[in-house]
Design a protein around this motif. Structure first.
Motif, PDB file in Angstrom:
ATOM      1  N   TYR A 138       0.842  -1.195   0.000  1.00  0.00           N
ATOM      2  CA  TYR A 138       0.000   0.000   0.000  1.00  0.00           C
ATOM      3  C   TYR A 138       0.875   1.242   0.000  1.00  0.00           C
ATOM      4  CZ  TYR A 138      -3.179   3.561   1.903  1.00  0.00           C
ATOM      5  OH  TYR A 138      -3.910   4.698   2.122  1.00  0.00           O
ATOM      6  N   ASP A 139       0.516   2.208  -0.867  1.00  0.00           N
ATOM      7  CA  ASP A 139       1.230   3.483  -0.949  1.00  0.00           C
ATOM      8  C   ASP A 139       0.410   4.537  -0.206  1.00  0.00           C
ATOM      9  OD1 ASP A 139       2.584   5.763  -1.521  1.00  0.00           O
ATOM     10  OD2 ASP A 139       2.490   5.568  -3.706  1.00  0.00           O
ATOM     11  N   PRO A 140       0.889   4.990   0.963  1.00  0.00           N
ATOM     12  CA  PRO A 140       0.102   5.957   1.747  1.00  0.00           C
ATOM     13  C   PRO A 140      -0.107   7.286   1.040  1.00  0.00           C
ATOM     14  CG  PRO A 140       1.811   4.929   3.088  1.00  0.00           C
ATOM     15  CD  PRO A 140       2.098   4.562   1.669  1.00  0.00           C
ATOM     16  N   GLU A 141       0.842   7.695   0.185  1.00  0.00           N
ATOM     17  CA  GLU A 141       0.713   8.996  -0.471  1.00  0.00           C
ATOM     18  C   GLU A 141      -0.452   9.005  -1.456  1.00  0.00           C
ATOM     19  OE1 GLU A 141       4.263  10.434  -2.184  1.00  0.00           O
ATOM     20  OE2 GLU A 141       5.418  10.388  -0.319  1.00  0.00           O
ATOM     21  N   SER A 142      -0.562   7.954  -2.245  1.00  0.00           N
ATOM     22  CA  SER A 142      -1.632   7.910  -3.243  1.00  0.00           C
ATOM     23  C   SER A 142      -2.891   7.232  -2.729  1.00  0.00           C
ATOM     24  CB  SER A 142      -1.147   7.179  -4.493  1.00  0.00           C
ATOM     25  OG  SER A 142      -0.875   5.808  -4.194  1.00  0.00           O
ATOM     26  N   GLY A 143      -2.747   6.481  -1.636  1.00  0.00           N
ATOM     27  CA  GLY A 143      -3.895   5.727  -1.125  1.00  0.00           C
ATOM     28  C   GLY A 143      -4.233   4.529  -1.976  1.00  0.00           C
ATOM     29  N   CYS A 144      -3.301   4.143  -2.863  1.00  0.00           N
ATOM     30  CA  CYS A 144      -3.560   3.042  -3.790  1.00  0.00           C
ATOM     31  C   CYS A 144      -2.653   1.854  -3.498  1.00  0.00           C
ATOM     32  CB  CYS A 144      -3.346   3.503  -5.229  1.00  0.00           C
ATOM     33  SG  CYS A 144      -4.514   4.767  -5.774  1.00  0.00           S
ATOM     34  N   ILE A 145      -2.991   0.757  -4.102  1.00  0.00           N
ATOM     35  CA  ILE A 145      -2.194  -0.462  -3.983  1.00  0.00           C
ATOM     36  C   ILE A 145      -1.111  -0.421  -5.058  1.00  0.00           C
ATOM     37  CG2 ILE A 145      -2.268  -2.976  -4.209  1.00  0.00           C
ATOM     38  CD1 ILE A 145      -5.174  -2.826  -3.219  1.00  0.00           C
ATOM     39  N   ARG A 146       0.150  -0.597  -4.665  1.00  0.00           N
ATOM     40  CA  ARG A 146       1.244  -0.626  -5.633  1.00  0.00           C
ATOM     41  C   ARG A 146       1.283  -1.966  -6.366  1.00  0.00           C
ATOM     42  NH1 ARG A 146       5.969   2.528  -5.760  1.00  0.00           N
ATOM     43  NH2 ARG A 146       5.452   4.668  -5.192  1.00  0.00           N
ATOM     44  N   THR A 147       1.223  -3.038  -5.601  1.00  0.00           N
ATOM     45  CA  THR A 147       1.271  -4.374  -6.183  1.00  0.00           C
ATOM     46  C   THR A 147       0.595  -5.347  -5.231  1.00  0.00           C
ATOM     47  OG1 THR A 147       2.718  -6.097  -7.101  1.00  0.00           O
ATOM     48  CG2 THR A 147       3.519  -4.939  -5.164  1.00  0.00           C
ATOM     49  N   ALA A 148       0.126  -6.461  -5.770  1.00  0.00           N
ATOM     50  CA  ALA A 148      -0.541  -7.492  -4.964  1.00  0.00           C
ATOM     51  C   ALA A 148      -0.097  -8.860  -5.448  1.00  0.00           C
ATOM     52  CB  ALA A 148      -2.063  -7.362  -5.065  1.00  0.00           C
ATOM     53  N   ASN A 149      -0.049  -9.818  -4.538  1.00  0.00           N
ATOM     54  CA  ASN A 149       0.363 -11.155  -4.950  1.00  0.00           C
ATOM     55  C   ASN A 149      -0.835 -11.931  -5.522  1.00  0.00           C
ATOM     56  OD1 ASN A 149      -1.072 -11.860  -2.698  1.00  0.00           O
ATOM     57  ND2 ASN A 149       0.617 -12.833  -1.618  1.00  0.00           N
ATOM     58  N   GLU A 150      -0.517 -13.117  -6.023  1.00  0.00           N
ATOM     59  CA  GLU A 150      -1.563 -13.918  -6.666  1.00  0.00           C
ATOM     60  C   GLU A 150      -2.692 -14.258  -5.705  1.00  0.00           C
ATOM     61  OE1 GLU A 150       0.106 -17.365  -8.419  1.00  0.00           O
ATOM     62  OE2 GLU A 150       1.389 -16.276  -9.831  1.00  0.00           O
ATOM     63  N   ALA A 151      -2.331 -14.560  -4.445  1.00  0.00           N
ATOM     64  CA  ALA A 151      -3.359 -14.937  -3.472  1.00  0.00           C
ATOM     65  C   ALA A 151      -4.341 -13.793  -3.240  1.00  0.00           C
ATOM     66  CB  ALA A 151      -2.703 -15.354  -2.154  1.00  0.00           C
ATOM     67  N   ALA A 152      -3.828 -12.547  -3.195  1.00  0.00           N
ATOM     68  CA  ALA A 152      -4.711 -11.391  -2.999  1.00  0.00           C
ATOM     69  C   ALA A 152      -5.616 -11.197  -4.206  1.00  0.00           C
ATOM     70  CB  ALA A 152      -3.883 -10.145  -2.736  1.00  0.00           C
ATOM     71  N   CYS A 153      -5.048 -11.356  -5.413  1.00  0.00           N
ATOM     72  CA  CYS A 153      -5.865 -11.211  -6.623  1.00  0.00           C
ATOM     73  C   CYS A 153      -6.984 -12.255  -6.650  1.00  0.00           C
ATOM     74  CB  CYS A 153      -4.979 -11.343  -7.861  1.00  0.00           C
ATOM     75  SG  CYS A 153      -3.766 -10.007  -8.036  1.00  0.00           S
ATOM     76  N   ALA A 154      -6.638 -13.500  -6.281  1.00  0.00           N
ATOM     77  CA  ALA A 154      -7.649 -14.558  -6.268  1.00  0.00           C
ATOM     78  C   ALA A 154      -8.703 -14.308  -5.203  1.00  0.00           C
ATOM     79  CB  ALA A 154      -6.976 -15.909  -6.043  1.00  0.00           C
ATOM     80  N   LEU A 155      -8.265 -13.808  -4.040  1.00  0.00           N
ATOM     81  CA  LEU A 155      -9.200 -13.578  -2.943  1.00  0.00           C
ATOM     82  C   LEU A 155     -10.216 -12.501  -3.299  1.00  0.00           C
ATOM     83  CD1 LEU A 155     -10.136 -14.000  -0.008  1.00  0.00           C
ATOM     84  CD2 LEU A 155      -8.401 -12.325   0.697  1.00  0.00           C
ATOM     85  N   PHE A 156      -9.739 -11.401  -3.907  1.00  0.00           N
ATOM     86  CA  PHE A 156     -10.636 -10.277  -4.176  1.00  0.00           C
ATOM     87  C   PHE A 156     -11.228 -10.300  -5.584  1.00  0.00           C
ATOM     88  CE2 PHE A 156      -7.913  -8.705  -0.716  1.00  0.00           C
ATOM     89  CZ  PHE A 156      -8.903  -8.364   0.198  1.00  0.00           C
ATOM     90  N   GLY A 157     -10.761 -11.206  -6.448  1.00  0.00           N
ATOM     91  CA  GLY A 157     -11.359 -11.346  -7.764  1.00  0.00           C
ATOM     92  C   GLY A 157     -10.862 -10.366  -8.808  1.00  0.00           C
ATOM     93  N   TYR A 158      -9.674  -9.793  -8.615  1.00  0.00           N
ATOM     94  CA  TYR A 158      -9.091  -8.874  -9.590  1.00  0.00           C
ATOM     95  C   TYR A 158      -7.907  -9.535 -10.281  1.00  0.00           C
ATOM     96  CZ  TYR A 158     -11.637  -5.056  -7.239  1.00  0.00           C
ATOM     97  OH  TYR A 158     -12.607  -4.244  -6.707  1.00  0.00           O
TER      98      TYR A 158
END
Length: 693
Positions: free
Chosen positions: A176-196
């Motif tokens: 997580y990037d606090p300055e932008s409030g966005c996600i910089r990168t996510a692993n495969e497990a996170a993508c599968a969990l959230f469906g992105y």
């Protein structure tokens, strides 16, 4: 030490020039200063832990320290003052010192020299020995350059390990990037969990993963170090479905920026299981009602927090005639009936009431802020609806219900006491008439306390030999001779005095002492009979529970073998309650006893159902006319008719007929004239200890 200093003129040439100008003192001073400066410069660069190199404006080596030479140990022979870096690199490429250049040698060399001449950022360089070197270079005002070399192999290995752990971790993680409030990168497990997809997760606002109501709180969480996983967070998948998670955060310096490594634990299924287990711990699996533990907890909470004027009523509900359902149709039918009974009751209770199943066929109903009158109306409705037939797999089944009440604060404010009082009211209602409801009364508690004391005393009497067996004679009404003695149990309490058998024998059956007492009576009776004439028999009463428990036959055989008494001299008196037991066991036990030669007497004949089929289907040797008919002999014509009929029936079946309760000569004469075989009562003698016989 690999050190070099480029000099255009020698020291002698410099000294000669100065001498010709006549400036000898200044020459000595300059030489000393130059030597000192060179020495200090060498000391400084040797003290630096990184590799240091100085190049002139034509990228030729001027000066380097030993750390630099150690880093490039395979090309150390090329480190010569005045040698060009580009030439050294080309030779190193040919030797294979730079694996990144393989197959693209000229391209790699051109790129490297371009970075040297116009340095803009740090860059990395891999060597053939597996080391990774971080290079930072700066151009000097003189046109030359200074370079720093740092061995970052260990750091790269840690980064690679972290990257591998991050990317392949089965635990969902994102940066997580606090300055932008966005996600910089996510692993495969996170993508599968959230469906992105990984591309969609990159630069996704982290707030999109949280419901609007918790986004502000989540934003605070994502900029802190937090390893406590006690709290759970609701998060949203791409399709809008919610999952329950536990979040751990770690603020770290990553790739040139300060970010947060966020770990997501999906606990949706675990929470569901925990909730299910918590529900199962508080509810009955069959009916879905609250169980005994939940009932106690709710009752305790209700009475603890109730106001001074707030009332609560507890109803204990017991299903009538439910045991025969299980015995006749099996437990599967019983479960269906219980489920249907629970459904019927649930439809009748007020919204704030709690219905619980606290035992096999026992239920409890907690009324909140309801009067006793309201509770009784509901109870009567329950009794009515449970009295209606149940239709189970083509069978019509009838049960019913009996209910007892206790109320707070009128009866008590203590939860456990209220439970006990409701139980006592239920017990009283069942003893009075099933299918009714009854409220607690203070006398019930006193009776229960008295019963408890009596139970304690009875257990002590059994344990310490406080019970005795007395014997009452049974005589031949024609000759007057004693033909048998009936063994009668007596309890002479040291404080209560003589306790009637109809008081303590049912209690012994209820608390499970009847088998032990039965063995004592049989053993004592058989031993006592051994002291009598051989033609005199002994009769012993047997409880229906002794038949039900299945140990009667072995108990009788053991008493006979221990005493040495002939089986033909023993009679066992049973009541119709034994014959009403379902199943083949009573019949088999009776026939086995008879096969040994033991007499079987049907006691209290005429007071129950008195089915003639009993006399036809069981090998009885005697019928005993209950004393209630003898007492009414002179006043009730019906009693005389029953007596005459039983005597005639016994004579027809070849059975001995014994009349109980004979107290006068007139009764004896009447019975003898009617053909009664034997008589028993105070006219012939009271029950006495064996030693007096």
């Amino acid at each position: 030490m690999y050190l070099g200093l480029k000099q255009d003129v020698t020291g002698e040439e410099l000294a000669l020039a100065i001498a010709e100008r006549g400036d000898l003192p200044s020459l000595d001073t300059a030489l000393q200063a130059a030597s000192l400066a060179e020495t200090r410069l060498r000391e400084v660069i040797e003290a630096i832990p990184q590799g240091i190199v100085f190049l002139d404006e034509e990228d030729r080596y001027i000066l380097w320290n030993e750390q630099y030479a150690q880093i490039y140990e395979k090309s150390a022979d090329l480190l010569v003052p005045g040698a060009k870096l580009g030439d050294a690199l080309r030779i190193g490429i040919a030797r294979g010192d730079y694996p990144e250049a393989a197959g693209r040698e000229e391209e790699w060399l051109a790129s490297r020299l371009a970075l040297l001449r116009q340095p803009s950022h740090r860059h990395e360089q891999w060597l053939s020995n597996g080391r990774c070197i971080m290079i930072e270079e700066r151009r000097l005002e003189s046109g030359g350059s200074i370079g720093v070399r740092v061995d970052i192999t260990d750091l790269k290995q840690k980064e690679d390990a972290f990257r591998l752990l991050f990317e392949r971790n089965p635990l969902a993680m994102f940066v997580y990037d606090p300055e932008s409030g966005c996600i910089r990168t996510a692993n495969e497990a996170a993508c599968a969990l959230f469906g992105y997809t990984p591309q969609e997760m990159a630069d996704l606002p982290a707030g999109d993963l949280f419901p609007e109501t918790s986004r502000a709180h989540a934003a605070e969480l994502l900029v802190t170090d937090r390893a406590d996983t006690g709290d759970s967070w609701k998060m949203l998948r791409r399709d809008g479905t919610a999952i329950e998670t536990v979040i751990a955060t770690r603020v770290s310096d990553l790739e040139g920026f300060s970010g947060t490594i966020v770990s997501i634990f999906d606990v949706t299924e675990r929470r569901r299981i925990e909730q299910r287990m918590a529900h199962m711990a508080r509810h009955d699996e069959l009916t879905g009602l609250a169980n005994r533990a939940h009932c106690r907890a709710q009752l305790n909470d209700l009475l603890t927090n109730a106001g001074p004027q707030e009332t609560a009523t507890l109803a204990m509900i017991d299903l009538d005639h439910f045991k025969p359902v299980n015995d006749t149709y099996g437990h599967h039918f019983g479960d269906i009936v219980l489920t249907e009974a629970a459904r019927r009751m649930r439809e009748l209770i007020p919204p704030e009431a709690l219905l619980c199943r606290i035992g096999g066929d026992e239920f409890a109903l907690i009324f909140r802020r309801s009067s006793l009158t309201q509770a009784e109306l509901v109870a009567k409705s329950i009794i009515t609806t449970l009295s209606e037939p149940f239709f189970v797999q083509g069978h019509m089944i009838h049960i019913g219900a009996t209910i007892g009440f206790a109320s707070a604060p009128y009866d008590t404010r203590d939860p456990e006491t209220l439970l006990r009082y409701a139980d006592l009211a239920l017990y009283a209602a069942k003893g009075e008439r099933r299918g009714t409801c009854r409220s607690f009364e203070a006398g019930m508690d006193a009776a229960a306390q008295e019963k408890n004391r009596l139970e304690i005393d009875l257990r002590a009497a059994v344990r310490e030999g406080g019970l005795a067996v007395h014997y009452q004679p049974i005589v031949d009404l024609q000759s007057g001779q004693i033909e048998c003695y009936e063994a009668l149990l007596r309890w002479n309490h040291p404080e209560r005095g003589a306790v009637p058998p109809d008081v303590f024998v049912p209690l012994a059956e209820e608390i499970g002492l009847i088998d032990q007492i039965g063995r004592f009576v049989l053993g004592s009776a058989c031993s006592a009979a051994m002291q009598w004439p051989d033609h005199v028999k002994v009769a012993v009463n047997v409880s229906p529970l002794q038949f039900r428990n299945g140990n009667l036959l072995s108990t009788v055989i053991n008493a006979l073998s221990t005493s040495g008494l002939a089986a033909e001299r023993l009679e066992l008196e049973i009541t119709e309650a034994v014959l009403m037991e379902k199943g083949p066991r009573p019949s088999a036990i009776i026939r086995n006893l008879r096969a040994f030669g033991i007499g079987i007497s049907l006691d209290d004949f005429g007071t129950g159902y008195s089915s003639l089929s009993y006399l036809l289907n069981y090998p009885f040797t005697k019928i005993k006319i209950d004393k209630s008919f003898i007492l009414n002999l002179h006043h009730e014509a019906n009693s005389r008719a029953v007596i005459r009929a039983v005597i005639g029936l016994g004579r027809s079946l070849g059975l001995i007929v014994t009349a109980e309760g004979i107290e006068s000569d007139m009764e004896r004469e009447y019975l003898r004239d009617e053909g009664c075989t034997q008589g028993q009562g105070y006219l012939f003698g009271k029950a006495m200890p064996a030693m007096t016989n």
